[in-house]
Design a protein around this motif. Structure first.
Motif, PDB file in Angstrom:
ATOM      1  N   GLY A 222       0.844  -1.184   0.000  1.00  0.00           N
ATOM      2  CA  GLY A 222       0.000   0.000   0.000  1.00  0.00           C
ATOM      3  C   GLY A 222       0.879   1.233   0.000  1.00  0.00           C
ATOM      4  N   VAL A 223       0.249   2.362   0.205  1.00  0.00           N
ATOM      5  CA  VAL A 223       0.962   3.642   0.201  1.00  0.00           C
ATOM      6  C   VAL A 223       1.056   4.144   1.636  1.00  0.00           C
ATOM      7  CG1 VAL A 223       0.918   6.024  -0.617  1.00  0.00           C
ATOM      8  CG2 VAL A 223       0.180   4.176  -2.130  1.00  0.00           C
ATOM      9  N   CYS A 224       2.236   4.548   2.023  1.00  0.00           N
ATOM     10  CA  CYS A 224       2.470   5.061   3.370  1.00  0.00           C
ATOM     11  C   CYS A 224       1.648   6.334   3.593  1.00  0.00           C
ATOM     12  CB  CYS A 224       3.954   5.357   3.539  1.00  0.00           C
ATOM     13  SG  CYS A 224       4.393   5.941   5.187  1.00  0.00           S
ATOM     14  N   ALA A 225       1.064   6.426   4.767  1.00  0.00           N
ATOM     15  CA  ALA A 225       0.230   7.588   5.099  1.00  0.00           C
ATOM     16  C   ALA A 225       0.993   8.892   4.902  1.00  0.00           C
ATOM     17  CB  ALA A 225      -0.284   7.475   6.529  1.00  0.00           C
ATOM     18  N   GLY A 226       2.269   8.916   5.207  1.00  0.00           N
ATOM     19  CA  GLY A 226       3.076  10.128   5.039  1.00  0.00           C
ATOM     20  C   GLY A 226       3.162  10.569   3.589  1.00  0.00           C
ATOM     21  N   LYS A 227       3.220   9.609   2.667  1.00  0.00           N
ATOM     22  CA  LYS A 227       3.241   9.946   1.240  1.00  0.00           C
ATOM     23  C   LYS A 227       1.899  10.534   0.815  1.00  0.00           C
ATOM     24  CE  LYS A 227       7.342   8.633  -0.010  1.00  0.00           C
ATOM     25  NZ  LYS A 227       8.295   9.587  -0.560  1.00  0.00           N
ATOM     26  N   ILE A 228       0.805  10.011   1.388  1.00  0.00           N
ATOM     27  CA  ILE A 228      -0.519  10.543   1.069  1.00  0.00           C
ATOM     28  C   ILE A 228      -0.637  11.969   1.598  1.00  0.00           C
ATOM     29  CG2 ILE A 228      -3.011  10.231   1.380  1.00  0.00           C
ATOM     30  CD1 ILE A 228      -2.412   7.178   1.595  1.00  0.00           C
TER      31      ILE A 228
ATOM     32  N   LYS B  16      -2.661  -1.369   6.642  1.00  0.00           N
ATOM     33  CA  LYS B  16      -1.743  -2.397   7.138  1.00  0.00           C
ATOM     34  C   LYS B  16      -0.608  -1.691   7.853  1.00  0.00           C
ATOM     35  CE  LYS B  16       1.249  -6.086   5.453  1.00  0.00           C
ATOM     36  NZ  LYS B  16       1.696  -6.807   4.261  1.00  0.00           N
ATOM     37  N   ARG B  17      -0.384  -2.079   9.099  1.00  0.00           N
ATOM     38  CA  ARG B  17       0.718  -1.498   9.868  1.00  0.00           C
ATOM     39  C   ARG B  17       1.973  -2.330   9.640  1.00  0.00           C
ATOM     40  NH1 ARG B  17       1.719   2.127  13.593  1.00  0.00           N
ATOM     41  NH2 ARG B  17      -0.437   2.689  13.919  1.00  0.00           N
TER      42      ARG B  17
ATOM     43  N   GLY C  96       5.712  -1.971  11.100  1.00  0.00           N
ATOM     44  CA  GLY C  96       6.567  -1.209  12.006  1.00  0.00           C
ATOM     45  C   GLY C  96       5.831   0.025  12.497  1.00  0.00           C
ATOM     46  N   GLN C  97       6.438   1.172  12.320  1.00  0.00           N
ATOM     47  CA  GLN C  97       5.817   2.425  12.778  1.00  0.00           C
ATOM     48  C   GLN C  97       4.955   3.075  11.709  1.00  0.00           C
ATOM     49  OE1 GLN C  97       9.233   4.744  13.826  1.00  0.00           O
ATOM     50  NE2 GLN C  97       9.570   5.488  11.742  1.00  0.00           N
ATOM     51  N   TRP C  98       4.918   2.496  10.509  1.00  0.00           N
ATOM     52  CA  TRP C  98       4.186   3.093   9.396  1.00  0.00           C
ATOM     53  C   TRP C  98       2.865   2.386   9.153  1.00  0.00           C
ATOM     54  CZ3 TRP C  98       9.456   1.873   8.848  1.00  0.00           C
ATOM     55  CH2 TRP C  98      10.313   2.978   8.903  1.00  0.00           C
ATOM     56  N   VAL C  99       1.916   3.141   8.613  1.00  0.00           N
ATOM     57  CA  VAL C  99       0.631   2.575   8.208  1.00  0.00           C
ATOM     58  C   VAL C  99       0.492   2.796   6.706  1.00  0.00           C
ATOM     59  CG1 VAL C  99      -1.869   2.630   8.516  1.00  0.00           C
ATOM     60  CG2 VAL C  99      -0.368   3.078  10.465  1.00  0.00           C
ATOM     61  N   PHE C 100       0.151   1.717   6.008  1.00  0.00           N
ATOM     62  CA  PHE C 100       0.011   1.736   4.561  1.00  0.00           C
ATOM     63  C   PHE C 100      -1.452   1.551   4.191  1.00  0.00           C
ATOM     64  CE2 PHE C 100       4.315   0.621   5.462  1.00  0.00           C
ATOM     65  CZ  PHE C 100       5.049   1.240   4.472  1.00  0.00           C
ATOM     66  N   PHE C 101      -1.892   2.264   3.158  1.00  0.00           N
ATOM     67  CA  PHE C 101      -3.285   2.228   2.725  1.00  0.00           C
ATOM     68  C   PHE C 101      -3.374   1.766   1.277  1.00  0.00           C
ATOM     69  CE2 PHE C 101      -3.272   5.063   6.285  1.00  0.00           C
ATOM     70  CZ  PHE C 101      -4.450   4.774   6.941  1.00  0.00           C
ATOM     71  N   LYS C 102      -4.419   0.967   1.024  1.00  0.00           N
ATOM     72  CA  LYS C 102      -4.715   0.485  -0.329  1.00  0.00           C
ATOM     73  C   LYS C 102      -6.203   0.642  -0.577  1.00  0.00           C
ATOM     74  CE  LYS C 102      -2.659  -3.386  -1.822  1.00  0.00           C
ATOM     75  NZ  LYS C 102      -2.187  -4.782  -1.851  1.00  0.00           N
ATOM     76  N   ARG C 103      -6.576   0.793  -1.835  1.00  0.00           N
ATOM     77  CA  ARG C 103      -7.991   0.763  -2.203  1.00  0.00           C
ATOM     78  C   ARG C 103      -8.540  -0.636  -1.941  1.00  0.00           C
ATOM     79  NH1 ARG C 103      -9.854   4.122  -6.896  1.00  0.00           N
ATOM     80  NH2 ARG C 103     -10.726   2.177  -7.664  1.00  0.00           N
ATOM     81  N   ASN C 104      -9.784  -0.699  -1.520  1.00  0.00           N
ATOM     82  CA  ASN C 104     -10.460  -1.978  -1.315  1.00  0.00           C
ATOM     83  C   ASN C 104     -11.304  -2.226  -2.571  1.00  0.00           C
ATOM     84  OD1 ASN C 104     -11.854  -4.198  -0.471  1.00  0.00           O
ATOM     85  ND2 ASN C 104     -12.376  -3.373   1.531  1.00  0.00           N
ATOM     86  N   GLU C 105     -10.664  -2.776  -3.592  1.00  0.00           N
ATOM     87  CA  GLU C 105     -11.301  -2.921  -4.901  1.00  0.00           C
ATOM     88  C   GLU C 105     -12.608  -3.721  -4.866  1.00  0.00           C
ATOM     89  OE1 GLU C 105     -10.585  -1.105  -7.421  1.00  0.00           O
ATOM     90  OE2 GLU C 105      -8.646  -0.371  -6.764  1.00  0.00           O
TER      91      GLU C 105
END
Length: 107
Positions: A48-54, A81-82, A84-93
């Motif tokens: 997914g894409v890191c929340a910080g990038k979003i 999806k967590r 480590g310390q990052w949370v990643f987001f993906k579209r739920n197709e």
């Protein structure tokens, strides 16, 4: 008893509310092609894409983007999806496709 593989029913109202905001629509649109919009992410986009990038893509504060992501997640339009310390987001197709099919059938 429910079949565990049966997806939960669509919350059409929550999805419509989530889509009513242009920032949330932009987030969903950019997540459709993460390699185009977030290709500079160090970790694989399969996570997914890191929340910080979003945050950086939207040019809004972390707290504002976090609130938008929470609305999208509550509506089922994105998953997180967590790692480590990052949370990643993906579209739920599957949810997005089911919503589109529902709207096509109902309107």
């Amino acid at each position: 008893m429910k079949n565990p593989t049966t997806p939960p029913p669509l919350d059409v109202d929550a999805i419509c509310k989530a889509l009513s905001n242009p920032v949330r629509r932009e987030i969903l649109a950019s997540l459709r092609e993460p390699q185009v919009h977030f290709g500079d992410q160090a970790l694989p986009l399969e996570n997914g894409v890191c929340a910080g990038k979003i945050d950086a893509h939207c040019a809004l504060s972390q707290s504002t983007v976090s609130a938008h992501l929470a609305v999208l997640q509550k509506a089922g339009l994105v998953t997180s999806k967590r790692v480590g310390q990052w949370v990643f987001f993906k579209r739920n197709e599957p949810v997005i496709e089911a919503f589109i099919a529902h709207m096509n059938a109902q309107l």
